[in-house]
Design a protein around this motif. Structure first.
Motif, PDB file in Angstrom:
ATOM      1  N   GLN A 212       0.833  -1.213   0.000  1.00 59.90           N
ATOM      2  CA  GLN A 212       0.000   0.000   0.000  1.00 59.90           C
ATOM      3  C   GLN A 212       0.863   1.258   0.000  1.00 59.90           C
ATOM      4  O   GLN A 212       0.553   2.236  -0.672  1.00 59.90           O
ATOM      5  N   GLU A 213       1.961   1.212   0.792  1.00 58.53           N
ATOM      6  CA  GLU A 213       2.870   2.371   0.818  1.00 58.53           C
ATOM      7  C   GLU A 213       3.370   2.659  -0.595  1.00 58.53           C
ATOM      8  O   GLU A 213       3.368   3.816  -1.036  1.00 58.53           O
ATOM      9  N   ASN A 214       3.766   1.575  -1.310  1.00 59.64           N
ATOM     10  CA  ASN A 214       4.296   1.741  -2.667  1.00 59.64           C
ATOM     11  C   ASN A 214       3.233   2.330  -3.591  1.00 59.64           C
ATOM     12  O   ASN A 214       3.499   3.239  -4.369  1.00 59.64           O
ATOM     13  N   LEU A 215       2.009   1.785  -3.468  1.00 61.70           N
ATOM     14  CA  LEU A 215       0.919   2.229  -4.346  1.00 61.70           C
ATOM     15  C   LEU A 215       0.588   3.707  -4.108  1.00 61.70           C
ATOM     16  O   LEU A 215       0.426   4.494  -5.047  1.00 61.70           O
ATOM     17  N   TYR A 216       0.495   4.087  -2.808  1.00 63.94           N
ATOM     18  CA  TYR A 216       0.168   5.479  -2.483  1.00 63.94           C
ATOM     19  C   TYR A 216       1.224   6.424  -3.043  1.00 63.94           C
ATOM     20  O   TYR A 216       0.904   7.489  -3.569  1.00 63.94           O
ATOM     21  N   ALA A 217       2.499   5.992  -2.918  1.00 66.62           N
ATOM     22  CA  ALA A 217       3.591   6.840  -3.423  1.00 66.62           C
ATOM     23  C   ALA A 217       3.473   6.964  -4.936  1.00 66.62           C
ATOM     24  O   ALA A 217       3.578   8.065  -5.493  1.00 66.62           O
ATOM     25  N   LYS A 218       3.193   5.815  -5.597  1.00 64.03           N
ATOM     26  CA  LYS A 218       3.112   5.817  -7.064  1.00 64.03           C
ATOM     27  C   LYS A 218       1.948   6.688  -7.549  1.00 64.03           C
ATOM     28  O   LYS A 218       2.078   7.449  -8.504  1.00 64.03           O
ATOM     29  N   GLU A 219       0.811   6.562  -6.836  1.00 66.07           N
ATOM     30  CA  GLU A 219      -0.394   7.275  -7.292  1.00 66.07           C
ATOM     31  C   GLU A 219      -0.479   8.703  -6.739  1.00 66.07           C
ATOM     32  O   GLU A 219      -1.389   9.452  -7.082  1.00 66.07           O
ATOM     33  N   GLY A 220       0.405   9.030  -5.828  1.00 59.91           N
ATOM     34  CA  GLY A 220       0.380  10.365  -5.216  1.00 59.91           C
ATOM     35  C   GLY A 220      -0.867  10.601  -4.378  1.00 59.91           C
ATOM     36  O   GLY A 220      -1.480  11.665  -4.438  1.00 59.91           O
ATOM     37  N   TRP A 221      -1.269   9.586  -3.619  1.00 59.25           N
ATOM     38  CA  TRP A 221      -2.509   9.678  -2.841  1.00 59.25           C
ATOM     39  C   TRP A 221      -2.322  10.317  -1.463  1.00 59.25           C
ATOM     40  O   TRP A 221      -3.248  10.387  -0.675  1.00 59.25           O
ATOM     41  N   TRP A 222      -1.115  10.735  -1.140  1.00 63.63           N
ATOM     42  CA  TRP A 222      -0.873  11.248   0.208  1.00 63.63           C
ATOM     43  C   TRP A 222      -1.604  12.559   0.479  1.00 63.63           C
ATOM     44  O   TRP A 222      -1.674  13.431  -0.372  1.00 63.63           O
ATOM     45  N   LEU A 223      -2.108  12.681   1.704  1.00 63.70           N
ATOM     46  CA  LEU A 223      -2.561  13.996   2.162  1.00 63.70           C
ATOM     47  C   LEU A 223      -1.306  14.827   2.407  1.00 63.70           C
ATOM     48  O   LEU A 223      -0.242  14.263   2.705  1.00 63.70           O
ATOM     49  N   GLU A 224      -1.469  16.125   2.347  1.00 63.86           N
ATOM     50  CA  GLU A 224      -0.294  16.976   2.553  1.00 63.86           C
ATOM     51  C   GLU A 224       0.313  16.706   3.931  1.00 63.86           C
ATOM     52  O   GLU A 224      -0.420  16.713   4.940  1.00 63.86           O
ATOM     53  N   GLY A 225       1.580  16.423   3.952  1.00 57.90           N
ATOM     54  CA  GLY A 225       2.271  16.234   5.231  1.00 57.90           C
ATOM     55  C   GLY A 225       2.231  14.818   5.760  1.00 57.90           C
ATOM     56  O   GLY A 225       2.981  14.482   6.681  1.00 57.90           O
ATOM     57  N   ALA A 226       1.367  13.960   5.208  1.00 60.20           N
ATOM     58  CA  ALA A 226       1.302  12.575   5.698  1.00 60.20           C
ATOM     59  C   ALA A 226       2.512  11.807   5.157  1.00 60.20           C
ATOM     60  O   ALA A 226       2.855  11.944   3.987  1.00 60.20           O
TER      61      ALA A 226
END
Ligand code: FMN
Length: 259
Positions: A212-226
């Protein structure tokens, strides 16, 4: 793979529906399948309300955390945990008098009864989901029906021993927009234990969330600062307004039970 497992594996939540209506024969098949679900004590401690009125659908699409696709779903079913029917029947059967005659302990339905009824309601709902899927009809759960209890109670004329558990939207998927599953499920080793509960170690937790960490990084799904999935999820879900409202609402549901 056998056809049942294939249906289970291919299911995705469907939130965009084609114009194709669901026929009454199909609705009947889905409902009949739901009624065949296992049920505690064979009591069928649930009710299903078909939401047909467009105004009501519109309203629910707002009260269930503003999800407009609810209003566009060709078929919407509300699953209730329902002790009211049995409770009314107990009254019809003069149960209080019977208890007095026999010296039995009379009591009212409580949280445990309602939780058991919630199990019944969810099992029936999932049977409906799979029956629909086997007919090519997509579906999506709406957990936000747990919010705004007082509004839903009044809108749907719910008595105190009938509480909303889940709302299901059904419809044929738009073929070109069939959802692709991006997120995988957690691996079996983190979910299935043998004989006793296993608290996950720090290292297990890191491995569990790696994909999931990899996917979020790839898709840019992070909230600002998370900086990781945990921070993202906690802010996005756990302390989000809908979660706070859900907990308030569920407390109100249970407080509403006669003591
Ligand atoms: C109890 C429950 C509540 C859910 N509530 C919602 C909801 O309110 N809105 C929504 O779009 N999806 C909702 N879902 C669907 C989940 O988001 C979906 O099942 C999950 O992301 C996994 O995707 P999949 O069903 O395509 O495998 C809910 C699912 C469950 C089981």
């Amino acid at each position: 793979m056998n056809p049942v497992l294939e249906v289970i594996n291919n299911r995705r939540s469907v939130r965009k529906y084609s114009e194709r209506p669901i026929s009454s024969a199909e609705k009947d098949q889905i409902l009949q399948a739901a009624l065949r679900s296992p049920t505690a004590g064979n009591m069928m401690l649930y009710s299903i309300i078909e939401i047909e009125d467009q105004e009501l659908k519109n309203r629910l699409s707002v009260t269930c955390d503003n999800q407009p696709f609810i209003a566009k779903a060709p078929w919407v079913l509300l699953f209730l945990a329902d002790y009211e029917r049995w409770w009314d029947y107990y009254q019809h059967c003069e149960i209080k008098k019977y208890c007095e005659e026999k010296g039995l302990a009379y009591r009212l339905p409580q949280e445990g009864d309602m939780l058991l009824a919630a199990c019944d309601a969810l099992i029936a709902a999932q049977t409906a989901v799979l029956a629909a899927e086997s007919l090519g009809i997509g579906s999506c759960y709406i957990g936000d029906i747990l919010e705004n209890y007082e509004i839903h109670r009044d809108l749907l004329s719910l008595p105190e021993y009938a509480i909303p558990i889940t709302l299901l939207c059904f419809g044929y998927p738009v073929e070109s927009e069939k959802p692709v599953r991006k997120t995988s499920r957690f691996e079996l080793e983190f979910i299935v234990f043998k004989d006793r509960y296993k608290r996950l170690e720090q290292e297990d937790l890191s491995r569990m969330f790696q994909a999931q960490e990899n996917l979020y990084a790839k898709e840019g799904w992070w909230l600002e600062g998370a900086r990781n999935v945990g921070q993202n999820n906690f802010q996005n879900k756990f302390i989000a307004d809908f979660s706070i409202e859900m907990n308030r609402s569920v407390k109100a549901m249970f407080n509403n039970l006669k003591k």
